[in-house]
Design a protein around this motif. Structure first.
Motif, PDB file in Angstrom:
ATOM      1  N   ALA A 129       0.829  -1.203   0.000  1.00 34.19           N
ATOM      2  CA  ALA A 129       0.000   0.000   0.000  1.00 34.19           C
ATOM      3  C   ALA A 129       0.868   1.260   0.000  1.00 34.19           C
ATOM      4  O   ALA A 129       0.579   2.234  -0.707  1.00 34.19           O
ATOM      5  CB  ALA A 129      -0.923  -0.015   1.221  1.00 34.19           C
ATOM      6  N   GLU A 130       1.933   1.227   0.783  1.00 38.55           N
ATOM      7  CA  GLU A 130       2.846   2.373   0.836  1.00 38.55           C
ATOM      8  C   GLU A 130       3.468   2.643  -0.533  1.00 38.55           C
ATOM      9  O   GLU A 130       3.535   3.795  -0.985  1.00 38.55           O
ATOM     10  CB  GLU A 130       3.937   2.097   1.865  1.00 38.55           C
ATOM     11  N   GLN A 131       3.895   1.599  -1.216  1.00 40.48           N
ATOM     12  CA  GLN A 131       4.538   1.765  -2.510  1.00 40.48           C
ATOM     13  C   GLN A 131       3.542   2.213  -3.583  1.00 40.48           C
ATOM     14  O   GLN A 131       3.867   3.060  -4.423  1.00 40.48           O
ATOM     15  CB  GLN A 131       5.213   0.460  -2.926  1.00 40.48           C
ATOM     16  N   ILE A 132       2.352   1.671  -3.550  1.00 39.83           N
ATOM     17  CA  ILE A 132       1.340   2.070  -4.536  1.00 39.83           C
ATOM     18  C   ILE A 132       0.994   3.543  -4.373  1.00 39.83           C
ATOM     19  O   ILE A 132       0.837   4.278  -5.364  1.00 39.83           O
ATOM     20  CB  ILE A 132       0.086   1.186  -4.419  1.00 39.83           C
ATOM     21  N   ASN A 133       0.886   3.999  -3.148  1.00 31.91           N
ATOM     22  CA  ASN A 133       0.567   5.411  -2.931  1.00 31.91           C
ATOM     23  C   ASN A 133       1.679   6.332  -3.440  1.00 31.91           C
ATOM     24  O   ASN A 133       1.419   7.480  -3.823  1.00 31.91           O
ATOM     25  CB  ASN A 133       0.284   5.660  -1.444  1.00 31.91           C
ATOM     26  N   LYS A 134       2.922   5.829  -3.482  1.00 30.85           N
ATOM     27  CA  LYS A 134       4.018   6.641  -4.026  1.00 30.85           C
ATOM     28  C   LYS A 134       3.868   6.840  -5.537  1.00 30.85           C
ATOM     29  O   LYS A 134       4.396   7.810  -6.100  1.00 30.85           O
ATOM     30  CB  LYS A 134       5.364   5.966  -3.742  1.00 30.85           C
ATOM     31  N   ILE A 135       3.183   5.921  -6.196  1.00 27.47           N
ATOM     32  CA  ILE A 135       3.026   6.013  -7.649  1.00 27.47           C
ATOM     33  C   ILE A 135       2.275   7.276  -8.043  1.00 27.47           C
ATOM     34  O   ILE A 135       2.492   7.837  -9.127  1.00 27.47           O
ATOM     35  CB  ILE A 135       2.302   4.749  -8.178  1.00 27.47           C
ATOM     36  N   ARG A 136       1.407   7.747  -7.172  1.00 28.48           N
ATOM     37  CA  ARG A 136       0.630   8.957  -7.476  1.00 28.48           C
ATOM     38  C   ARG A 136       1.515  10.170  -7.744  1.00 28.48           C
ATOM     39  O   ARG A 136       1.076  11.144  -8.351  1.00 28.48           O
ATOM     40  CB  ARG A 136      -0.316   9.280  -6.319  1.00 28.48           C
ATOM     41  N   SER A 137       2.774  10.121  -7.295  1.00 31.71           N
ATOM     42  CA  SER A 137       3.661  11.265  -7.501  1.00 31.71           C
ATOM     43  C   SER A 137       4.032  11.436  -8.966  1.00 31.71           C
ATOM     44  O   SER A 137       4.406  12.542  -9.393  1.00 31.71           O
ATOM     45  CB  SER A 137       4.921  11.120  -6.649  1.00 31.71           C
ATOM     46  N   PHE A 138       3.958  10.364  -9.773  1.00 32.84           N
ATOM     47  CA  PHE A 138       4.291  10.512 -11.198  1.00 32.84           C
ATOM     48  C   PHE A 138       3.170  10.047 -12.122  1.00 32.84           C
ATOM     49  O   PHE A 138       3.152  10.417 -13.285  1.00 32.84           O
ATOM     50  CB  PHE A 138       5.600   9.777 -11.542  1.00 32.84           C
ATOM     51  N   TRP A 139       2.230   9.231 -11.646  1.00 36.15           N
ATOM     52  CA  TRP A 139       1.019   8.912 -12.411  1.00 36.15           C
ATOM     53  C   TRP A 139      -0.168   9.436 -11.606  1.00 36.15           C
ATOM     54  O   TRP A 139      -0.666   8.781 -10.706  1.00 36.15           O
ATOM     55  CB  TRP A 139       0.860   7.403 -12.588  1.00 36.15           C
ATOM     56  N   GLN A 140      -0.612  10.638 -11.929  1.00 38.81           N
ATOM     57  CA  GLN A 140      -1.730  11.212 -11.172  1.00 38.81           C
ATOM     58  C   GLN A 140      -3.004  10.368 -11.343  1.00 38.81           C
ATOM     59  O   GLN A 140      -3.812  10.243 -10.435  1.00 38.81           O
ATOM     60  CB  GLN A 140      -1.990  12.649 -11.612  1.00 38.81           C
ATOM     61  N   THR A 141      -3.149   9.799 -12.543  1.00 37.79           N
ATOM     62  CA  THR A 141      -4.253   8.878 -12.815  1.00 37.79           C
ATOM     63  C   THR A 141      -3.665   7.599 -13.374  1.00 37.79           C
ATOM     64  O   THR A 141      -2.820   7.645 -14.269  1.00 37.79           O
ATOM     65  CB  THR A 141      -5.234   9.469 -13.843  1.00 37.79           C
ATOM     66  N   PHE A 142      -4.080   6.461 -12.854  1.00 35.85           N
ATOM     67  CA  PHE A 142      -3.593   5.200 -13.402  1.00 35.85           C
ATOM     68  C   PHE A 142      -4.590   4.082 -13.110  1.00 35.85           C
ATOM     69  O   PHE A 142      -5.335   4.112 -12.128  1.00 35.85           O
ATOM     70  CB  PHE A 142      -2.197   4.834 -12.871  1.00 35.85           C
ATOM     71  N   GLY A 143      -4.619   3.120 -14.010  1.00 37.83           N
ATOM     72  CA  GLY A 143      -5.431   1.935 -13.797  1.00 37.83           C
ATOM     73  C   GLY A 143      -4.710   0.984 -12.862  1.00 37.83           C
ATOM     74  O   GLY A 143      -3.494   0.792 -12.979  1.00 37.83           O
TER      75      GLY A 143
END
Length: 424
Positions: free
Chosen positions: A277-291
């Motif tokens: 969960a921690e790592q997935i939330n970091k993805i928002r920093s470069f993919w504001q929207t993602f599937g």
């Protein structure tokens, strides 16, 4: 000896890839694929799956249906289902039963001249390769097998140990597919976490792809990853996802459960729900929207209501946009077969339905965000008005052109979970 054939493929993307390789080999022998409705072929190849007991049962029922409706047609059964339950396919007119680890032989022998004893490859990479694809979005297979042996999973027994294709061969095939006109290609394997070749792990492979193709194909073509192990979402993985300009903003995770104790019983304690969960939330920093999709296996032996609630809490906490949710089914020969407290069928289905319902709410929320997008890019299913955008949302385009090219579109409205778009 010329012949006509059909290929029926079930299961994973890797199965689709291997069927395409066989298709191309048979066509090189002068065989004709029977594509017309009502056409009765000389031979049908059924490439089955064994990830669930139902998958094997479906393959068996299909073979029976073929033999009943087309008694003059010969059948070759291959794939994991042929390895898992070979006795289930011992019917008259079944020309050959080819285990998954022997499937590569279908690339080297005329199908009506197969030797009775076929050599199996359990430890070296099988020599499948493609030049074309029967669908609009080809699969690029770079890895086979698995050496992890999760307690519930039969696939390592069917496909053998993990092994990887050489980087040179993978890059050459990817270039060929781009140059052949394909504009979305899915990178696939049985367990990409165990990809390792030429001193590269999977993230190193993606960086090599970016170096080779990024500047040339950015904006013109794209790549999608079939499925990742959650443990792969380490810092190196996130950095690579951010750097690769060709990647769709979409991930599919082999998650299985949001409960740490269930994951331990599954033999999947190499990651925790909290870390993921921690790592997935970091993805928002470069993919504001993602599937974001995932596989969930519910009703595992001993699964309690509290453990179900832990999975539901994880679903609520993360931006899932869809999921494949399966009730657990016993696979003979796996460790989980002997775990106590096997749940009743209706309980497993209830646990799965709870997750499906929660995922459906997340999906509807995500679809509404799609309507706010000013533009997106559509990859069409050839010959239809439908396809997929980069976020892995099904789209419909009226008067769609016949093209593999990525089309710039904008959303119009939503109908029955389908995003209707118009070209811009």
């Amino acid at each position: 000896m010329s012949f006509s054939f059909q290929i029926l493929t079930y299961g994973c993307k890797v199965n689709q890839y291997e069927s395409q390789a066989i298709r191309e080999y048979w066509q090189s022998l002068g065989a004709k694929e029977a594509l017309e409705k009502g056409e009765v072929p000389d031979l049908i190849l059924l490439a089955g799956c064994a990830v669930t007991a139902q998958a094997v049962a479906d393959a068996r029922q299909m073979v029976r249906k073929i033999l009943r409706e087309m008694p003059q047609t010969k059948v070759i059964v291959t794939g994991c289902s042929a390895s898992a339950e070979p006795k289930d396919f011992c019917f008259e007119n079944v020309l050959a039963l080819v285990r998954q680890t022997a499937k590569w032989n279908l690339l080297h022998y005329h199908p009506f001249e197969l030797p009775q004893e076929l050599m199996e490859k359990n430890t070296e990479y099988p020599d499948f390769a493609i030049k074309d694809f029967a669908r609009s979005r080809p699969v690029l297979k770079i890895q086979d097998g698995c050496s992890h042996f999760c307690s519930y999973c039969i696939i390592p027994y069917m496909r053998g140990k993990a092994r990887s294709r050489s980087l040179k061969e993978s890059l050459a095939e990817l270039r060929h597919l781009f140059e052949a006109g394909f504009r979305e290609i899915m990178i696939s394997g049985i367990n990409l976490r165990q990809y390792y070749t030429d001193n590269l792990n999977f993230w190193g492979f993606l960086r090599s792809v970016e170096k080779e193709f990024g500047s040339e194909w950015k904006g013109r073509a794209r790549l999608r990853i079939s499925s990742l192990e959650p443990a792969q979402l380490n810092d190196e993985g996130l950095e690579t996802l951010e750097q690769c300009s060709l990647l769709c903003p979409h991930l599919h995770l082999s998650l299985q459960s949001g409960s740490a104790t269930v994951l331990q019983r599954m033999g999947r304690d190499h990651y925790t729900p909290e870390y993921m969960a921690e790592q997935i939330n970091k993805i928002r920093s470069f993919w504001q929207t993602f599937g974001l999709g995932a596989d969930f296996l519910m009703g595992f032996p001993g699964e309690t209501e509290q453990e179900v609630d832990e999975t539901l809490a994880l679903v609520d906490a993360l931006p899932f946009t869809y999921a494949h949710v399966f009730p657990y089914s016993v696979r003979k020969g796996t460790k989980a077969e002997k775990i106590p407290n096997q749940l009743e069928k209706h309980v497993k289905q209830e646990h799965a339905q709870k997750v499906r319902a929660r995922i459906e709410k997340k999906k509807q929320q995500f679809l509404q965000t799609m309507l706010q997008k000013e533009h997106m890019h559509l990859s069409l299913d050839m010959g239809t008005n439908e396809g997929w955008n980069e976020f892995y949302v099904a789209c419909h385009l009226e008067n769609a052109p016949k093209t593999h090219e990525l089309l710039a579109v904008k959303p119009h409205h939503m109908e029955n979970n389908m995003l209707f778009v118009e070209q811009i």
